[in-house]
Design a protein around this motif. Sequence first.
Motif, PDB file in Angstrom:
ATOM      1  N   UNK A 264      12.104   7.219 -14.822  1.00 55.53           N
ATOM      2  CA  UNK A 264      12.645   7.672 -16.112  1.00 55.53           C
ATOM      3  C   UNK A 264      12.948   6.486 -17.010  1.00 55.53           C
ATOM      4  N   UNK A 265      14.155   6.518 -17.611  1.00 54.44           N
ATOM      5  CA  UNK A 265      14.536   5.420 -18.499  1.00 54.44           C
ATOM      6  C   UNK A 265      15.013   4.201 -17.704  1.00 54.44           C
ATOM      7  N   UNK A 266      15.195   4.383 -16.393  1.00 57.66           N
ATOM      8  CA  UNK A 266      15.702   3.288 -15.558  1.00 57.66           C
ATOM      9  C   UNK A 266      17.211   3.142 -15.648  1.00 57.66           C
ATOM     10  N   UNK A 267      17.834   3.987 -16.484  1.00 56.73           N
ATOM     11  CA  UNK A 267      19.285   3.900 -16.654  1.00 56.73           C
ATOM     12  C   UNK A 267      20.000   4.554 -15.474  1.00 56.73           C
ATOM     13  N   UNK A 268      21.178   4.015 -15.165  1.00 59.60           N
ATOM     14  CA  UNK A 268      21.935   4.516 -14.019  1.00 59.60           C
ATOM     15  C   UNK A 268      22.803   5.735 -14.330  1.00 59.60           C
ATOM     16  N   UNK A 269      22.737   6.220 -15.551  1.00 60.94           N
ATOM     17  CA  UNK A 269      23.688   7.261 -15.963  1.00 60.94           C
ATOM     18  C   UNK A 269      23.269   8.682 -15.639  1.00 60.94           C
ATOM     19  N   UNK A 270      24.096   9.612 -16.121  1.00 62.92           N
ATOM     20  CA  UNK A 270      23.900  11.026 -15.825  1.00 62.92           C
ATOM     21  C   UNK A 270      22.590  11.569 -16.431  1.00 62.92           C
ATOM     22  N   UNK A 271      22.250  11.109 -17.631  1.00 58.84           N
ATOM     23  CA  UNK A 271      21.039  11.625 -18.281  1.00 58.84           C
ATOM     24  C   UNK A 271      19.801  11.328 -17.450  1.00 58.84           C
ATOM     25  N   UNK A 272      19.717  10.097 -16.993  1.00 57.45           N
ATOM     26  CA  UNK A 272      18.534   9.751 -16.195  1.00 57.45           C
ATOM     27  C   UNK A 272      18.568  10.429 -14.833  1.00 57.45           C
ATOM     28  N   UNK A 273      19.766  10.749 -14.348  1.00 63.04           N
ATOM     29  CA  UNK A 273      19.862  11.503 -13.093  1.00 63.04           C
ATOM     30  C   UNK A 273      19.289  12.905 -13.298  1.00 63.04           C
ATOM     31  N   UNK A 274      19.652  13.552 -14.410  1.00 64.79           N
ATOM     32  CA  UNK A 274      19.066  14.864 -14.740  1.00 64.79           C
ATOM     33  C   UNK A 274      17.542  14.745 -14.767  1.00 64.79           C
ATOM     34  N   UNK A 275      17.082  13.708 -15.467  1.00 65.87           N
ATOM     35  CA  UNK A 275      15.646  13.513 -15.696  1.00 65.87           C
ATOM     36  C   UNK A 275      14.902  13.318 -14.385  1.00 65.87           C
ATOM     37  N   UNK A 276      15.459  12.483 -13.521  1.00 68.53           N
ATOM     38  CA  UNK A 276      14.737  12.081 -12.303  1.00 68.53           C
ATOM     39  C   UNK A 276      15.016  13.024 -11.125  1.00 68.53           C
ATOM     40  N   UNK A 277      16.269  13.422 -10.972  1.00 70.89           N
ATOM     41  CA  UNK A 277      16.636  14.173  -9.762  1.00 70.89           C
ATOM     42  C   UNK A 277      16.877  15.662 -10.005  1.00 70.89           C
ATOM     43  N   UNK A 278      16.963  16.071 -11.271  1.00 72.48           N
ATOM     44  CA  UNK A 278      17.131  17.494 -11.554  1.00 72.48           C
ATOM     45  C   UNK A 278      18.565  17.874 -11.907  1.00 72.48           C
ATOM     46  N   UNK A 279      18.706  19.200 -12.205  1.00 74.69           N
ATOM     47  CA  UNK A 279      19.967  19.714 -12.763  1.00 74.69           C
ATOM     48  C   UNK A 279      21.162  19.547 -11.821  1.00 74.69           C
ATOM     49  N   UNK A 280      20.940  19.883 -10.536  1.00 73.89           N
ATOM     50  CA  UNK A 280      22.064  19.866  -9.596  1.00 73.89           C
ATOM     51  C   UNK A 280      22.664  18.453  -9.509  1.00 73.89           C
ATOM     52  N   UNK A 281      21.796  17.484  -9.242  1.00 74.83           N
ATOM     53  CA  UNK A 281      22.270  16.098  -9.134  1.00 74.83           C
ATOM     54  C   UNK A 281      22.839  15.629 -10.473  1.00 74.83           C
ATOM     55  N   UNK A 282      22.200  16.041 -11.569  1.00 72.49           N
ATOM     56  CA  UNK A 282      22.652  15.626 -12.898  1.00 72.49           C
ATOM     57  C   UNK A 282      24.066  16.110 -13.178  1.00 72.49           C
TER      58      UNK A 282
END
Length: 200
Positions: free
Chosen positions: A35-53
């Motif tokens: 994704x964006x390579x960012x460690x934040x919540x947005x990139x977590x949503x992007x990479x790992x999906x809604x639950x993890x986000x």
Amino acid sequence: MNTVLVIILAYLIGSIPSGLWIGRAFYNTDIREQGSGNLGATNTFRVLGKKAGIIVTLMDILKGTLATLLPTFAILSNSNIHPLVAGAIAVVGHMYPVFAKFKGGKAVATSAGVLLGYHWPIFVILVIVFLICLKLFKMVSLASMLAGIIALIYALANAMVSHEYYLLIITAILVIFVFYRHRSNIGRIKNGTEPKITWL
Ligand code: G3P
């Protein structure tokens, strides 16, 4: 002594890289590599999906809230740290985490948690503005920055009425953090290449 303890604890709490640890522990994924390579919540949503986000968003908010409440805990109550300063230190930890080579998130969720811990109405306004802007523009980064500006206007109005200047000053600092950490997003928004969400 308690002052130093609050500063260290606030920084360590903020340093917890929720997205990195959740990704590694449950998805065998380092979200910094996608994704964006960012460690934040947005990139977590992007990479790992809604639950993890959602989990990472809540954890990042909680970091800010917990750090802000630290000076009010009985055992730490004689520290000379204002709750909002403790919260801001946690945001610094979130942006520059000792547990992730000092490359952290963009200050949004943890800053929101700080405001929640100190003055919940500003958090509610922040969330409402964020959701409206997200619905309108479909960009998390833009919605985050616009919500920050509205929070700052609220803190200014609040200071004029209640003479609560700490809230105004720390909100201004948090908004500066958010804008500074979104430099690359601002560039992409300007040239029309910032990714948009598709699920709202
Ligand atoms: O909270 C961070 C968000 O506003 C932008 O994140 O990953 O799209 O750069 P990202």
